[in-house]
Scaffold this motif. Structure first.
Motif, PDB file in Angstrom:
ATOM      1  N   CYS A  52      88.655  37.396  48.094  1.00 44.75           N
ATOM      2  CA  CYS A  52      88.006  37.723  47.069  1.00 44.75           C
ATOM      3  C   CYS A  52      88.871  36.634  46.301  1.00 44.75           C
ATOM      4  O   CYS A  52      90.285  36.619  46.642  1.00 44.75           O
ATOM      5  N   THR A  53      88.700  34.924  45.396  1.00 43.49           N
ATOM      6  CA  THR A  53      89.067  33.954  45.617  1.00 43.49           C
ATOM      7  C   THR A  53      88.672  33.250  44.424  1.00 43.49           C
ATOM      8  O   THR A  53      87.333  33.145  44.116  1.00 43.49           O
ATOM      9  N   SER A  54      89.971  33.188  43.503  1.00 40.82           N
ATOM     10  CA  SER A  54      89.171  31.814  42.128  1.00 40.82           C
ATOM     11  C   SER A  54      89.198  30.212  42.520  1.00 40.82           C
ATOM     12  O   SER A  54      88.379  30.046  42.158  1.00 40.82           O
ATOM     13  N   GLY A  55      89.042  30.418  44.337  1.00 34.79           N
ATOM     14  CA  GLY A  55      89.349  29.057  44.636  1.00 34.79           C
ATOM     15  C   GLY A  55      90.462  28.166  45.064  1.00 34.79           C
ATOM     16  O   GLY A  55      90.487  28.460  46.389  1.00 34.79           O
ATOM     17  N   ASN A  56      91.507  28.770  44.920  1.00 30.69           N
ATOM     18  CA  ASN A  56      92.901  28.013  45.958  1.00 30.69           C
ATOM     19  C   ASN A  56      93.207  28.756  46.727  1.00 30.69           C
ATOM     20  O   ASN A  56      93.861  28.336  46.661  1.00 30.69           O
ATOM     21  N   THR A  57      93.095  30.189  46.183  1.00 28.74           N
ATOM     22  CA  THR A  57      93.719  30.826  47.828  1.00 28.74           C
ATOM     23  C   THR A  57      92.866  30.511  48.429  1.00 28.74           C
ATOM     24  O   THR A  57      93.285  29.934  49.814  1.00 28.74           O
ATOM     25  N   GLY A  58      91.505  30.763  48.557  1.00 31.00           N
ATOM     26  CA  GLY A  58      90.615  29.938  49.312  1.00 31.00           C
ATOM     27  C   GLY A  58      90.699  29.144  50.151  1.00 31.00           C
ATOM     28  O   GLY A  58      90.833  28.875  51.109  1.00 31.00           O
ATOM     29  N   MET A  59      90.929  27.788  49.507  1.00 31.34           N
ATOM     30  CA  MET A  59      91.586  26.340  49.429  1.00 31.34           C
ATOM     31  C   MET A  59      92.833  26.348  50.717  1.00 31.34           C
ATOM     32  O   MET A  59      92.516  25.979  51.702  1.00 31.34           O
ATOM     33  N   GLY A  60      93.651  27.200  50.299  1.00 33.22           N
ATOM     34  CA  GLY A  60      94.578  27.652  51.226  1.00 33.22           C
ATOM     35  C   GLY A  60      94.655  27.860  51.843  1.00 33.22           C
ATOM     36  O   GLY A  60      95.168  27.378  53.673  1.00 33.22           O
ATOM     37  N   ILE A  61      93.831  29.180  52.323  1.00 32.90           N
ATOM     38  CA  ILE A  61      93.613  30.037  53.241  1.00 32.90           C
ATOM     39  C   ILE A  61      92.873  29.062  54.338  1.00 32.90           C
ATOM     40  O   ILE A  61      92.541  29.244  56.425  1.00 32.90           O
ATOM     41  N   PRO A  71      79.479  47.722  42.941  1.00 36.09           N
ATOM     42  CA  PRO A  71      79.835  47.191  44.334  1.00 36.09           C
ATOM     43  C   PRO A  71      79.414  45.173  44.502  1.00 36.09           C
ATOM     44  O   PRO A  71      79.334  44.891  45.402  1.00 36.09           O
ATOM     45  N   ARG A  72      78.932  44.834  43.653  1.00 32.45           N
ATOM     46  CA  ARG A  72      78.525  43.169  43.156  1.00 32.45           C
ATOM     47  C   ARG A  72      80.032  42.713  42.833  1.00 32.45           C
ATOM     48  O   ARG A  72      79.492  41.639  42.702  1.00 32.45           O
ATOM     49  N   SER A  73      80.877  43.441  42.235  1.00 36.86           N
ATOM     50  CA  SER A  73      81.823  42.715  41.895  1.00 36.86           C
ATOM     51  C   SER A  73      82.571  41.568  43.002  1.00 36.86           C
ATOM     52  O   SER A  73      82.553  42.394  44.902  1.00 36.86           O
ATOM     53  N   TYR A  74      83.474  41.004  43.066  1.00 36.05           N
ATOM     54  CA  TYR A  74      83.743  39.163  44.516  1.00 36.05           C
ATOM     55  C   TYR A  74      84.927  40.640  44.644  1.00 36.05           C
ATOM     56  O   TYR A  74      85.314  40.639  45.749  1.00 36.05           O
ATOM     57  N   TYR A  75      85.371  42.161  44.456  1.00 32.52           N
ATOM     58  CA  TYR A  75      86.829  42.377  45.362  1.00 32.52           C
ATOM     59  C   TYR A  75      85.600  43.051  46.179  1.00 32.52           C
ATOM     60  O   TYR A  75      85.800  43.651  47.132  1.00 32.52           O
ATOM     61  N   SER A  76      85.048  44.005  45.819  1.00 35.91           N
ATOM     62  CA  SER A  76      84.033  45.126  46.044  1.00 35.91           C
ATOM     63  C   SER A  76      83.671  44.441  47.182  1.00 35.91           C
ATOM     64  O   SER A  76      83.177  45.230  48.596  1.00 35.91           O
ATOM     65  N   VAL A  77      82.540  43.830  47.939  1.00 38.95           N
ATOM     66  CA  VAL A  77      82.373  42.160  48.190  1.00 38.95           C
ATOM     67  C   VAL A  77      82.842  42.117  49.236  1.00 38.95           C
ATOM     68  O   VAL A  77      82.587  42.300  50.427  1.00 38.95           O
ATOM     69  N   ALA A  78      84.282  41.723  48.900  1.00 40.26           N
ATOM     70  CA  ALA A  78      85.000  41.444  49.861  1.00 40.26           C
ATOM     71  C   ALA A  78      85.319  42.606  50.073  1.00 40.26           C
ATOM     72  O   ALA A  78      85.239  42.148  52.286  1.00 40.26           O
ATOM     73  N   GLU A  79      85.758  43.484  50.496  1.00 38.28           N
ATOM     74  CA  GLU A  79      86.346  44.165  51.239  1.00 38.28           C
ATOM     75  C   GLU A  79      85.038  45.443  52.083  1.00 38.28           C
ATOM     76  O   GLU A  79      84.713  45.981  52.826  1.00 38.28           O
ATOM     77  N   LYS A  80      83.643  45.355  51.206  1.00 39.10           N
ATOM     78  CA  LYS A  80      83.144  45.506  52.104  1.00 39.10           C
ATOM     79  C   LYS A  80      82.585  44.452  53.153  1.00 39.10           C
ATOM     80  O   LYS A  80      82.181  45.472  54.837  1.00 39.10           O
ATOM     81  N   LEU A  81      82.446  43.280  52.870  1.00 36.66           N
ATOM     82  CA  LEU A  81      82.194  42.096  54.123  1.00 36.66           C
ATOM     83  C   LEU A  81      83.454  42.439  54.859  1.00 36.66           C
ATOM     84  O   LEU A  81      83.318  42.368  56.555  1.00 36.66           O
ATOM     85  N   SER A  82      84.951  43.277  54.838  1.00 37.70           N
ATOM     86  CA  SER A  82      85.823  42.947  56.079  1.00 37.70           C
ATOM     87  C   SER A  82      85.614  44.749  56.361  1.00 37.70           C
ATOM     88  O   SER A  82      86.412  44.572  57.908  1.00 37.70           O
ATOM     89  N   TYR A 134      90.443  29.831  62.589  1.00 33.22           N
ATOM     90  CA  TYR A 134      89.414  31.043  61.990  1.00 33.22           C
ATOM     91  C   TYR A 134      88.469  30.561  61.665  1.00 33.22           C
ATOM     92  O   TYR A 134      88.357  29.343  61.147  1.00 33.22           O
ATOM     93  N   LYS A 135      87.171  31.204  60.776  1.00 32.41           N
ATOM     94  CA  LYS A 135      86.578  31.671  60.296  1.00 32.41           C
ATOM     95  C   LYS A 135      86.734  31.671  58.743  1.00 32.41           C
ATOM     96  O   LYS A 135      87.662  32.880  59.182  1.00 32.41           O
ATOM     97  N   CYS A 136      85.989  31.481  57.862  1.00 31.20           N
ATOM     98  CA  CYS A 136      86.244  32.308  56.670  1.00 31.20           C
ATOM     99  C   CYS A 136      85.330  32.369  56.054  1.00 31.20           C
ATOM    100  O   CYS A 136      84.299  31.765  55.603  1.00 31.20           O
ATOM    101  N   ILE A 137      85.053  33.407  55.160  1.00 28.98           N
ATOM    102  CA  ILE A 137      84.365  33.823  54.192  1.00 28.98           C
ATOM    103  C   ILE A 137      84.794  34.267  53.204  1.00 28.98           C
ATOM    104  O   ILE A 137      85.676  34.332  52.683  1.00 28.98           O
ATOM    105  N   PHE A 138      84.720  33.551  51.804  1.00 30.31           N
ATOM    106  CA  PHE A 138      85.059  33.965  50.344  1.00 30.31           C
ATOM    107  C   PHE A 138      83.926  34.108  49.265  1.00 30.31           C
ATOM    108  O   PHE A 138      83.203  33.841  49.520  1.00 30.31           O
ATOM    109  N   THR A 139      84.192  34.936  48.669  1.00 29.33           N
ATOM    110  CA  THR A 139      84.201  35.796  47.513  1.00 29.33           C
ATOM    111  C   THR A 139      84.732  35.388  45.973  1.00 29.33           C
ATOM    112  O   THR A 139      85.393  35.323  46.057  1.00 29.33           O
ATOM    113  N   SER A 140      83.622  34.748  45.116  1.00 32.27           N
ATOM    114  CA  SER A 140      83.997  34.746  43.874  1.00 32.27           C
ATOM    115  C   SER A 140      82.846  34.310  42.572  1.00 32.27           C
ATOM    116  O   SER A 140      82.096  34.871  43.018  1.00 32.27           O
ATOM    117  N   SER A 141      84.255  34.688  41.937  1.00 25.53           N
ATOM    118  CA  SER A 141      83.465  34.686  40.298  1.00 25.53           C
ATOM    119  C   SER A 141      82.312  33.778  40.018  1.00 25.53           C
ATOM    120  O   SER A 141      82.510  32.792  40.128  1.00 25.53           O
TER     121      SER A 141
END
Length: 452
Positions: A70-79, A125-136, A88-95
């Motif tokens: 779950c990222t506002s963008g910059n951490t996702g870019m680094g990952i 369950p719709r928050s970007y924290y919850s969605v990331a945890e659910k996907l994991s 690796y593959k990447c899936i990012f959730t954001s707001s």
């Protein structure tokens, strides 16, 4: 030959740049740690790589796996950078409050981006924290980085950012100013610096709508402090485990507007094209300047690059729509906002009846009157209506010359819109501007009201 084996080896060792104009009223020496020099254009490259490498070492991330964050963008870019190099593959959730540019950049790096609503609680369950945890939990061979609670975030800055700042200032730093989001930067960097010199002050910058400042000062997690804000990259409605409140000496809140305006000033006054949170960090320095002396050395971290905000804080219309820019725009700006509407005028020899028809068809209230491509007068709907009512018969052939008023004032296109009150009034509803190409443009009271 001098080269790196891959892009990840270029992370870190970013420059320190003295600020001059924007901090001219600050008695201390203010140095900016410009983190946009990282390959992913933000400080998050440091902790993103650290989280990935630590997950590999611990066995949480296996070959061919999927990194979820779950990222506002910059951490996702680094990952994403690390994932490209390491396979690796990447899936990012954001707001949905994040800039479109951030999403586009992540997708350009091959990541999947899931946009979630901002205005929901973290446990929704719709928050970007919850969605990331659910996907994991659902995706096999996946790893949720969870930058908020993953201690590798803090360690990355303890191992790299802190030592760099200490060495670049030759140990003379007295204050560190950092925008606080996940907490890794301020906690890791601050911990290292305080171990070197316990007298160094660590100041965190928060935003209105975030819980950090009140929690730090009272120990109370006050949900009443939480409300939507526009600033990106700092502030939280949760307490990430990476925020070490014991390392932080003080929190200062900076408004959405001040952060946006100051980011723009950084570009115009210092040549530093930085992101939204950089404006927040500078705001913290300026608001706390009375706590500083001429002997202090302040290091302010500028987190990311301005290219991710060109559709927001660097867009005049976006800024004005939110009341962040006051009437500092020009007549030329007003004309551009009209989307190049045609200049409608009438000839001095045309009839009043034609003037009435033109106003009706074009839905306008006034027109310049022209003769030989020069403005010789003006006519408005009140004049036309009064004339027709007073002359109900045989008015078709009367020319506008018989009823026209004085020409609208001609103003320079670079005139500030605030100066229009010197020209526009009850009796003068519009002005005319002439472009470098010789084209006329009309600006009315209505145009000004719309812009404001």
């Amino acid at each position: 030959m001098d080269y790196y084996n891959n892009i990840l080896e270029t992370i870190g060792n970013t420059p320190m740049v003295k600020l001059n104009k924007i901090t001219s009223d600050v008695p201390a020496l203010v140095l900016a740690k410009v983190e946009s020099f990282n390959p992913g254009n933000s400080i998050k490259d440091r902790m993103a790589l650290k989280m990935v490498e630590d997950a590999e070492k611990s066995g949480l991330l296996k070959p061919g796996g999927t990194i979820i964050e779950c990222t506002s963008g910059n951490t996702g870019m680094g990952i994403a950078l690390a994932a490209v190099v390491k396979g690796y593959k990447c899936i990012f959730t954001s707001s949905d409050k994040q800039s479109k540019e951030k999403f586009d950049i992540l997708r350009a790096m091959g990541a999947e981006v899931i946009v979630c609503p901002t205005n929901v609680t973290p446990d929704d369950p719709r928050s970007y924290y919850s969605v990331a945890e659910k996907l994991s939990k659902e995706i096999p061979n996946s790893f949720w980085a969870n930058q908020y609670d993953n201690h590798s975030n803090t360690v990355a800055h303890y191992e790299s950012t802190g030592p760099e700042i200490w060495e670049q200032t030759e140990g003379k730093i007295t204050h560190l100013v950092v925008g606080v989001g996940t907490g890794g930067t301020i906690s890791g960097t601050g911990k290292y610096l305080k171990e070197k010199n316990p007298n160094i002050k660590i100041w965190g910058v928060d935003t209105y709508g975030s819980v950090f400042k009140k929690y730090h000062e009272t120990g109370e997690f006050d949900e009443k402090e939480i409300y939507p804000y526009i600033t990106e990259g700092i502030g939280e409605d949760i307490l990430p485990k990476n925020v070490d409140f014991g390392v932080i000496d003080y929190f200062e809140k900076v408004s959405d507007k001040d952060a946006a305006v100051l980011a723009r000033r950084l570009a115009k006054e210092e040549g530093l094209f930085m992101g939204y949170s950089a404006g927040s960090a500078i705001g913290g320095v300026l608001q706390l300047k009375d706590k500083l002396t001429k002997d202090d050395v302040v290091v302010v971290i500028l987190h990311d690059h301005g290219s991710r905000y060109v559709g927001k804080i660097y867009n005049d219309d976006w800024m004005r729509d939110r009341g962040f820019l006051e009437s500092d725009f020009t007549i030329a700006d007003l004309i551009r906002r009209k989307d190049a509407e045609p200049f409608i005028s009438i000839e001095v020899s045309d009839t009043v009846k034609k003037a009435m028809q033109m106003m009706k068809e074009s839905d306008i209230s006034q027109m310049p009157v022209m003769e030989n491509n020069e403005i010789v007068g003006s006519i408005n709907e009140s004049q036309v209506l009064s004339f027709i009512l007073e002359n109900p018969v045989n008015n078709a052939d009367k020319s506008v010359k018989e009823i026209m008023g004085k020409p609208f004032p001609i103003v320079d296109s670079q005139l500030s819109a605030r100066e229009l009150n010197k020209y526009i009034s009850k009796d003068v509803p519009a002005v005319v501007s002439k472009s470098n190409t010789g084209d006329f443009h009309i600006v009315t009271q209505y145009d000004l009201i719309q812009a404001l």
